[in-house]
Design an enzyme around this catalytic site. Sequence first.
Site, PDB file in Angstrom:
ATOM      1  N   CYS A  66       0.833  -1.205   0.000  1.00  0.00           N
ATOM      2  CA  CYS A  66       0.000   0.000   0.000  1.00  0.00           C
ATOM      3  C   CYS A  66       0.870   1.258   0.000  1.00  0.00           C
ATOM      4  O   CYS A  66       1.578   1.527   0.967  1.00  0.00           O
ATOM      5  CB  CYS A  66      -0.908  -0.041   1.228  1.00  0.00           C
ATOM      6  SG  CYS A  66      -1.797   1.479   1.571  1.00  0.00           S
ATOM      7  N   CYS A  69       0.137   3.702   2.820  1.00  0.00           N
ATOM      8  CA  CYS A  69       0.625   3.128   4.086  1.00  0.00           C
ATOM      9  C   CYS A  69       2.117   3.376   4.244  1.00  0.00           C
ATOM     10  O   CYS A  69       2.583   3.770   5.316  1.00  0.00           O
ATOM     11  CB  CYS A  69       0.367   1.623   4.144  1.00  0.00           C
ATOM     12  SG  CYS A  69      -1.370   1.150   4.108  1.00  0.00           S
TER      13      CYS A  69
END
Length: 142
Positions: A66, A69
Amino acid sequence: MQIVCPSCGAANRLPDDRDPAAGKCGRCKSALFTGQPIEVDAAGLDRHRRLTQGAAVLLDVWAPWCGPCRAMAPNYAAAAGKLEPRVRLLKLNSEAHPAPASALGVSGIPALILFRDNAVVARSAGLMSAPQIVDWTSKALA
């Protein structure tokens, strides 16, 4: 205050008349607060949630693939230095440990979940800066 040692997992009671930031584990003698988030699995998350008293627990649910993230990781680490010792910061890799993320109802990452006394008090999803993380957490705990 009671806090879980990031090194050995022992629960440690901290006296009210001492600075919790200087606390050491009674079992392994490691620092209880390092200014860095702690990586946890399902068992570690459960232990921190159940045994932390007098402090909140902030969980970052993330995955290595991600982009947001990965972009938020240094911001979350910077927020740890500002929020400890009143908040314990944890990180849960949802790719490696999907069951606890699913049990918490995480549908988008990065996701922040704030616990107090083992109960969810606030949730947020999406990329945040360090000041935004600190501000969001402080407001949720007020």
